[in-house]
Design a protein around this motif. Structure first.
Motif, PDB file in Angstrom:
ATOM      1  N   GLY A  96       0.805  -1.310   0.103  1.00  0.00           N
ATOM      2  CA  GLY A  96       0.049  -0.098   0.034  1.00  0.00           C
ATOM      3  C   GLY A  96       0.869   1.295  -0.026  1.00  0.00           C
ATOM      4  O   GLY A  96       1.870   1.286  -0.554  1.00  0.00           O
ATOM      5  N   TRP A 110      -3.138 -14.569   1.234  1.00  0.00           N
ATOM      6  CA  TRP A 110      -2.168 -13.367   1.102  1.00  0.00           C
ATOM      7  C   TRP A 110      -0.899 -13.442   1.950  1.00  0.00           C
ATOM      8  O   TRP A 110       0.015 -12.930   1.462  1.00  0.00           O
ATOM      9  CB  TRP A 110      -3.124 -11.979   1.096  1.00  0.00           C
ATOM     10  CG  TRP A 110      -3.732 -11.844   0.057  1.00  0.00           C
ATOM     11  CD1 TRP A 110      -5.047 -11.669  -0.526  1.00  0.00           C
ATOM     12  CD2 TRP A 110      -2.962 -11.265  -1.406  1.00  0.00           C
ATOM     13  NE1 TRP A 110      -5.521 -11.642  -1.546  1.00  0.00           N
ATOM     14  CE2 TRP A 110      -4.185 -10.934  -2.235  1.00  0.00           C
ATOM     15  CE3 TRP A 110      -1.917 -11.046  -1.905  1.00  0.00           C
ATOM     16  CZ2 TRP A 110      -3.834 -10.525  -3.680  1.00  0.00           C
ATOM     17  CZ3 TRP A 110      -1.729 -10.868  -3.135  1.00  0.00           C
ATOM     18  CH2 TRP A 110      -2.351 -10.445  -3.988  1.00  0.00           C
ATOM     19  N   ASN A 139      -5.219 -13.148  -7.666  1.00  0.00           N
ATOM     20  CA  ASN A 139      -5.185 -12.476  -9.080  1.00  0.00           C
ATOM     21  C   ASN A 139      -5.924 -11.012  -8.865  1.00  0.00           C
ATOM     22  O   ASN A 139      -6.900 -11.053  -9.931  1.00  0.00           O
ATOM     23  CB  ASN A 139      -5.589 -13.294 -10.144  1.00  0.00           C
ATOM     24  CG  ASN A 139      -4.719 -12.694 -11.393  1.00  0.00           C
ATOM     25  OD1 ASN A 139      -3.899 -11.987 -11.565  1.00  0.00           O
ATOM     26  ND2 ASN A 139      -5.355 -13.303 -12.441  1.00  0.00           N
ATOM     27  N   ARG A 140      -5.590 -10.399  -7.995  1.00  0.00           N
ATOM     28  CA  ARG A 140      -6.222  -9.014  -7.642  1.00  0.00           C
ATOM     29  C   ARG A 140      -5.325  -8.263  -6.882  1.00  0.00           C
ATOM     30  O   ARG A 140      -4.787  -8.776  -6.146  1.00  0.00           O
ATOM     31  CB  ARG A 140      -7.693  -9.365  -7.439  1.00  0.00           C
ATOM     32  CG  ARG A 140      -7.753  -9.842  -5.899  1.00  0.00           C
ATOM     33  CD  ARG A 140      -9.166 -10.604  -5.397  1.00  0.00           C
ATOM     34  NE  ARG A 140      -9.376 -11.513  -6.218  1.00  0.00           N
ATOM     35  CZ  ARG A 140     -10.516 -11.408  -6.971  1.00  0.00           C
ATOM     36  NH1 ARG A 140     -11.058 -10.553  -7.334  1.00  0.00           N
ATOM     37  NH2 ARG A 140     -10.830 -12.765  -7.641  1.00  0.00           N
ATOM     38  N   PRO A 141      -5.952  -6.869  -6.629  1.00  0.00           N
ATOM     39  CA  PRO A 141      -5.421  -6.120  -5.671  1.00  0.00           C
ATOM     40  C   PRO A 141      -5.568  -6.660  -4.244  1.00  0.00           C
ATOM     41  O   PRO A 141      -6.763  -7.075  -3.983  1.00  0.00           O
ATOM     42  CB  PRO A 141      -5.882  -4.678  -5.783  1.00  0.00           C
ATOM     43  CG  PRO A 141      -6.333  -4.515  -7.295  1.00  0.00           C
ATOM     44  CD  PRO A 141      -6.718  -5.981  -7.430  1.00  0.00           C
ATOM     45  N   TRP A 142      -4.519  -7.024  -3.386  1.00  0.00           N
ATOM     46  CA  TRP A 142      -4.848  -7.648  -2.142  1.00  0.00           C
ATOM     47  C   TRP A 142      -5.653  -6.938  -1.029  1.00  0.00           C
ATOM     48  O   TRP A 142      -6.069  -7.446  -0.529  1.00  0.00           O
ATOM     49  CB  TRP A 142      -3.515  -8.143  -1.427  1.00  0.00           C
ATOM     50  CG  TRP A 142      -2.406  -6.659  -1.030  1.00  0.00           C
ATOM     51  CD1 TRP A 142      -1.485  -6.088  -1.807  1.00  0.00           C
ATOM     52  CD2 TRP A 142      -2.445  -5.894  -0.031  1.00  0.00           C
ATOM     53  NE1 TRP A 142      -1.062  -5.087  -1.258  1.00  0.00           N
ATOM     54  CE2 TRP A 142      -1.529  -4.916   0.042  1.00  0.00           C
ATOM     55  CE3 TRP A 142      -3.164  -6.177   1.330  1.00  0.00           C
ATOM     56  CZ2 TRP A 142      -1.337  -3.949   1.162  1.00  0.00           C
ATOM     57  CZ3 TRP A 142      -2.947  -5.321   2.479  1.00  0.00           C
ATOM     58  CH2 TRP A 142      -2.063  -4.134   2.238  1.00  0.00           C
ATOM     59  N   ALA A 172      -8.123  -4.902  -1.822  1.00  0.00           N
ATOM     60  CA  ALA A 172      -9.479  -4.520  -2.509  1.00  0.00           C
ATOM     61  C   ALA A 172     -10.586  -5.514  -2.118  1.00  0.00           C
ATOM     62  O   ALA A 172     -10.297  -6.584  -2.169  1.00  0.00           O
ATOM     63  CB  ALA A 172      -9.309  -4.213  -3.902  1.00  0.00           C
ATOM     64  N   TRP A 214     -13.684  -7.612  -2.837  1.00  0.00           N
ATOM     65  CA  TRP A 214     -14.268  -8.222  -4.230  1.00  0.00           C
ATOM     66  C   TRP A 214     -15.376  -9.176  -3.928  1.00  0.00           C
ATOM     67  O   TRP A 214     -15.690  -9.653  -2.823  1.00  0.00           O
ATOM     68  CB  TRP A 214     -12.904  -8.956  -4.576  1.00  0.00           C
ATOM     69  CG  TRP A 214     -12.363 -10.089  -3.785  1.00  0.00           C
ATOM     70  CD1 TRP A 214     -11.490  -9.758  -2.684  1.00  0.00           C
ATOM     71  CD2 TRP A 214     -12.435 -11.450  -4.069  1.00  0.00           C
ATOM     72  NE1 TRP A 214     -11.047 -11.099  -2.341  1.00  0.00           N
ATOM     73  CE2 TRP A 214     -11.559 -12.354  -2.947  1.00  0.00           C
ATOM     74  CE3 TRP A 214     -13.308 -12.376  -4.927  1.00  0.00           C
ATOM     75  CZ2 TRP A 214     -11.491 -13.490  -2.930  1.00  0.00           C
ATOM     76  CZ3 TRP A 214     -13.057 -13.667  -5.001  1.00  0.00           C
ATOM     77  CH2 TRP A 214     -12.337 -14.206  -3.784  1.00  0.00           C
ATOM     78  N   ASP A 258       6.416  -4.872  -5.540  1.00  0.00           N
ATOM     79  CA  ASP A 258       5.897  -3.665  -5.828  1.00  0.00           C
ATOM     80  C   ASP A 258       4.221  -4.000  -5.155  1.00  0.00           C
ATOM     81  O   ASP A 258       3.372  -4.217  -6.026  1.00  0.00           O
ATOM     82  CB  ASP A 258       5.800  -3.067  -6.946  1.00  0.00           C
ATOM     83  CG  ASP A 258       5.372  -1.873  -7.257  1.00  0.00           C
ATOM     84  OD1 ASP A 258       4.930  -1.326  -6.350  1.00  0.00           O
ATOM     85  OD2 ASP A 258       4.985  -1.501  -8.404  1.00  0.00           O
ATOM     86  N   ASP A 259       4.001  -3.678  -4.072  1.00  0.00           N
ATOM     87  CA  ASP A 259       2.370  -4.214  -3.504  1.00  0.00           C
ATOM     88  C   ASP A 259       1.976  -5.299  -3.880  1.00  0.00           C
ATOM     89  O   ASP A 259       0.724  -5.526  -4.202  1.00  0.00           O
ATOM     90  CB  ASP A 259       1.692  -2.998  -3.970  1.00  0.00           C
ATOM     91  CG  ASP A 259       0.645  -2.621  -3.211  1.00  0.00           C
ATOM     92  OD1 ASP A 259       0.695  -2.885  -1.879  1.00  0.00           O
ATOM     93  OD2 ASP A 259      -0.449  -2.037  -3.697  1.00  0.00           O
ATOM     94  N   ASP A 295       1.801  -7.247  -6.772  1.00  0.00           N
ATOM     95  CA  ASP A 295       1.205  -7.016  -7.744  1.00  0.00           C
ATOM     96  C   ASP A 295       0.958  -8.299  -8.613  1.00  0.00           C
ATOM     97  O   ASP A 295       1.680  -8.492  -9.690  1.00  0.00           O
ATOM     98  CB  ASP A 295       1.898  -5.887  -8.664  1.00  0.00           C
ATOM     99  CG  ASP A 295       0.902  -5.262  -9.700  1.00  0.00           C
ATOM    100  OD1 ASP A 295      -0.333  -6.012 -10.174  1.00  0.00           O
ATOM    101  OD2 ASP A 295       1.253  -4.334 -10.189  1.00  0.00           O
ATOM    102  N   ARG A 315      -0.153  -8.018 -12.543  1.00  0.00           N
ATOM    103  CA  ARG A 315       0.973  -7.670 -13.405  1.00  0.00           C
ATOM    104  C   ARG A 315       2.110  -8.987 -13.428  1.00  0.00           C
ATOM    105  O   ARG A 315       2.568  -9.144 -14.609  1.00  0.00           O
ATOM    106  CB  ARG A 315       1.865  -6.496 -12.906  1.00  0.00           C
ATOM    107  CG  ARG A 315       2.960  -6.210 -13.672  1.00  0.00           C
ATOM    108  CD  ARG A 315       3.181  -4.618 -13.593  1.00  0.00           C
ATOM    109  NE  ARG A 315       3.811  -4.063 -12.312  1.00  0.00           N
ATOM    110  CZ  ARG A 315       5.200  -4.031 -12.071  1.00  0.00           C
ATOM    111  NH1 ARG A 315       6.036  -4.183 -12.831  1.00  0.00           N
ATOM    112  NH2 ARG A 315       5.381  -3.937 -10.899  1.00  0.00           N
TER     113      ARG A 315
END
Length: 378
Positions: A19, A52, A303-306, A308, A310, A349-350, A352, A355
């Motif tokens: 973050g 995670w 496979n998503r922003p940790w 967020a 969902w 990087d966060d 990701d 990516r």
């Protein structure tokens, strides 16, 4: 503490971004994960949090760091006691059986077992020490055999307004209407025993048991000392749990910050609302694993922003299975494309993952093999 790969400790210092926080890491990393209250089966929201945390540990280890992980078990809790009464079982038997089932599910999902798995019942003495330290610092007060901590400031420090804080305190059973409190947002460290309580321990203030927030604070202090590098948990635990836990530890020790970073996995929702047992909409991991591979469940969560929130839909798991098959096919291609080195960097990087997955699918070969190994998607 798990082994280190010294070959990966050469080069520039490793910096993990979570973050808004960038963490330079030197050698040993201390990670605490808020664990389960062992009264029911594991659902997808639980799994996402622990997957995670596991991914973060694996990224750190990949880059050569020794990581010590503690994941607690909240086996002193009114919800657990109530469920045991409903089933006609002892709370210790219920907790033991549910804990074993949870650990089996985590093993199937390739979540590494923690170095320490403390339980609240094992740390009653440390909660009593915490309460005594808070009283010595005038950060707590004793009323009618209970010890309350002065934590009204914690909501503002975590960006929660007082009105919202009072609502959340009531929702999470912090009893803001307790007449013995100096402030409704003070939290209980030691709960006085009631006549109908079946579980209690002796203390200098009388028989009782620990408060929820004090349990985690005491376990962290007992295992790691006054601070940790990464504190993990669900996104719904920021307030009051994490805020109160940090406030208790910092007031007792004088060391700030209690956690260098907070990693709270996004909440899983159904029809826009957090899954809950009371609504009867829990997505159980054991059901998902009957039809899908553990790697697909991991990839669904990762496979998503940790951070967020969902929404779960069954079709998303089919898509995760298809993406996983594409990764396996990409990994079978020969070659050492630039993405092989870029994939671990993307995860620094966060975390990701989207990516990193895109790189692995595009480059294939070693890039895809690295991603599959690093995130335990096999």
């Amino acid at each position: 503490m798990r082994s280190v790969n010294p070959s990966r400790l050469t080069g520039p210092p490793m910096r993990l971004r979570l973050g808004a926080t960038t963490l330079p890491m030197v050698g040993h990393v201390r990670m605490y994960v808020c664990g389960i209250t062992p009264y029911d089966v594991t659902h997808l929201g639980h799994a996402a949090t622990y997957i995670w945390a596991d991914a973060a540990e694996r990224v750190l280890r990949w880059h050569g760091h020794a990581v010590t992980v503690a994941r607690n078990v909240t086996d002193v809790d009114d919800v657990l006691f109530a469920e045991a009464r409903r089933r006609g079982e002892s709370h210790t038997m219920l907790a033991t059986l549910q804990r074993a089932a949870f650990e089996g599910t985590m093993a199937t999902l390739q979540v590494r077992p923690p170095d320490f798995a403390p339980s609240a019942a094992q740390h009653i003495g440390h909660v009593i020490q915490l309460a005594a330290a808070l009283l010595d610092q005038d950060a707590a007060y004793e009323r009618n055999g209970a010890v309350y901590a002065r934590t009204a400031h914690a909501a503002g420090q975590f960006g929660v307004g007082r009105g919202d804080a009072l609502t959340l305190a009531a929702e999470y059973h912090d009893d803001p209407d307790d007449p013995d409190k100096d402030d409704p947002l003070d939290v209980i460290v030691w709960k006085a025993c009631r006549p109908d309580d079946e579980v209690s321990w002796p203390s200098p203030w009388g028989d009782g048991r620990p408060g929820w927030h004090a349990e985690c604070a005491a376990m962290v202090l007992a295992l790691f000392g006054p601070s940790v590098d990464i504190h993990c948990g669900g996104g719904d635990l920021a307030f009051p749990h994490h805020a109160s836990e940090a406030a208790l530890a910092e007031a007792a020790t004088g060391v700030t910050p209690f956690a260098r970073s907070w990693m709270r996995a996004g909440v899983v929702t159904i029809d826009g609302v957090k899954m809950s047992k009371s609504r009867g909409d829990l997505v159980l991991v054991e059901d998902l694993l009957r039809e899908h591979s553990p790697g697909a469940v991991r990839l669904l969560c990762l496979n998503r922003p940790w951070a967020a929130d969902w929404a779960y839909e069954p079709s998303a798991l089919d898509e995760a299975e298809a993406t996983l098959e594409q990764l396996y096919a990409a990994a079978a291609r020969p070659g050492m494309a630039p993405g092989a080195a870029a994939v671990p960097g993307a995860l620094l990087d966060d975390l990701d993952v989207p990516r990193a997955v895109a790189m692995a699918l595009e480059d294939g070969g070693q890039a895809a093999r690295t991603l599959i190994e690093l995130l335990a998607l096999s």
